[in-house]
Design a protein around this motif. Structure first.
Motif, PDB file in Angstrom:
ATOM      1  N   ALA A 198       0.839  -1.215   0.000  1.00 52.68           N
ATOM      2  CA  ALA A 198       0.000   0.000   0.000  1.00 52.68           C
ATOM      3  C   ALA A 198       0.871   1.261   0.000  1.00 52.68           C
ATOM      4  N   ALA A 199       1.754   1.398   0.996  1.00 52.24           N
ATOM      5  CA  ALA A 199       2.574   2.624   1.061  1.00 52.24           C
ATOM      6  C   ALA A 199       3.506   2.722  -0.150  1.00 52.24           C
ATOM      7  N   GLY A 200       4.000   1.586  -0.619  1.00 51.87           N
ATOM      8  CA  GLY A 200       4.877   1.608  -1.799  1.00 51.87           C
ATOM      9  C   GLY A 200       4.156   2.167  -3.017  1.00 51.87           C
ATOM     10  N   VAL A 201       2.874   1.821  -3.151  1.00 53.35           N
ATOM     11  CA  VAL A 201       2.088   2.322  -4.289  1.00 53.35           C
ATOM     12  C   VAL A 201       1.719   3.797  -4.082  1.00 53.35           C
ATOM     13  N   TYR A 202       1.421   4.139  -2.839  1.00 53.37           N
ATOM     14  CA  TYR A 202       1.147   5.561  -2.534  1.00 53.37           C
ATOM     15  C   TYR A 202       2.364   6.422  -2.910  1.00 53.37           C
TER      16      TYR A 202
END
Ligand code: NAD
Length: 260
Positions: A116-120
């Motif tokens: 999730a954070a990597g995609v954000y």
């Protein structure tokens, strides 16, 4: 003439599986591709060498997608080398086979940090870099069909992929309202044969062939699991200007799973 001539792309987690297939196809269609990966450095360099031998323009950079500094460095190096950025494919991800009772906070934070954070971070830094370049740009986020079927043994994974769905649509609307020429879309792969599937077979205590057969029977109306290229062609369409009216969309490529 390629479908992506003149465009510059970053693909994350591109040393294997879906990311490798995406990177190869984008380069084949004329994009200059930055192949990034966190750990599989030799594999990443091999992928780049093979892409170059096939006539593609590609380079390798190390990137842990969960690190903000890592993103800043890769974007800076991309701009230095190619002068611009048009496409980001946020593909990198990990899979953890655990239901909610088995999932520790550490598992949750690990999966959320990457999936999730990597995609954000990839979406945020993609937008910040692309918004003033004056050319059509596209961000493609790899979610999962699990968002639609909610297999209970992928608790943290499914939650993270749900976050990808939501952040994709929210970022897409933001870009429209801000007047940026940037589209943001998500792809939802069904069950595709990649190294991740090999890991999942081990997690289930099955051989690869047993796991593929189980998945095909239980989840794939089309009768078999997919190939990485099945996803790469969807990514290619979304990366190209052919999809210029498509943003905030759910692009399902699942062999019929979600139709049941
Ligand atoms: P894969 O394991 O071959 O590829 C994932 C890649 O991400 C690997 O190269 C891995 O090294 C990299 N990676 C992991 N953590 C990273 C990090 N912190 N920073 C940078 N790279 C990192 O698996 P795949 O099947 O090709 O998966 C690609 C994407 O597709 C994932 O997001 C996955 O969740 C998604 N997906 C896969 C399937 C499937 O059936 N294979 C189905 C739905 C969604």
């Amino acid at each position: 003439m390629g479908r992506l001539d003149g465009k510059v792309a970053i693909v994350t987690g591109a040393a294997s599986g879906l990311g490798e297939a995406d990177a190869r196809l984008l380069a084949k269609e004329g994009a200059k591709v930055v192949v990034t990966t966190r750990k599989k450095l030799d594999e990443g360099k091999r992928v780049v060498e093979e892409m170059q031998k096939e006539g593609g323009e590609a380079s390798f950079m190390k990137l842990d997608v969960s690190t903000e500094d890592g993103w800043k460095e890769v974007i800076e190096a991309t701009i230095k080398k190619y002068g611009k950025l048009n496409i980001v494919v946020n593909n990198a991800g990990i899979s953890v086979v655990k239901n909610i009772e088995q999932t520790s906070l550490e598992d949750w934070n690990n999966v959320m940090g990457i999936n999730a954070a990597g995609v954000y971070l990839g979406t945020k830094y993609g937008i910040l870099t692309m918004k003033d370049n004056g050319e059509p740009c596209s961000i493609i986020n790899i979610s999962s069909i699990e968002v639609h079927i909610n297999e209970p043994n992928y608790f943290a994974y499914n939650a993270a992929k749900g976050a990808v769905k939501s952040l994709t649509k929210t970022a897409a609307v933001h870009c429209c309202e801000a007047g940026y020429n940037i589209r943001v879309n998500a792809v939802y792969p069904g069950y595709i044969y990649t190294p991740m599937m090999e890991q999942e077979a081990r997690d289930w205590g099955l051989t690869l062939e047993q796991y593929k057969a189980k998945v095909a029977e239980e989840y794939c109306p089309i009768g078999h699991v997919g190939d990485p290229e099945d996803i790469a062609y969807a990514v290619l369409y979304l990366a190209s200007d052919e999809s210029k009216f498509v943003t905030g969309a759910d692009f399902i490529v699942d062999g019929g799973i979600s139709a049941k």
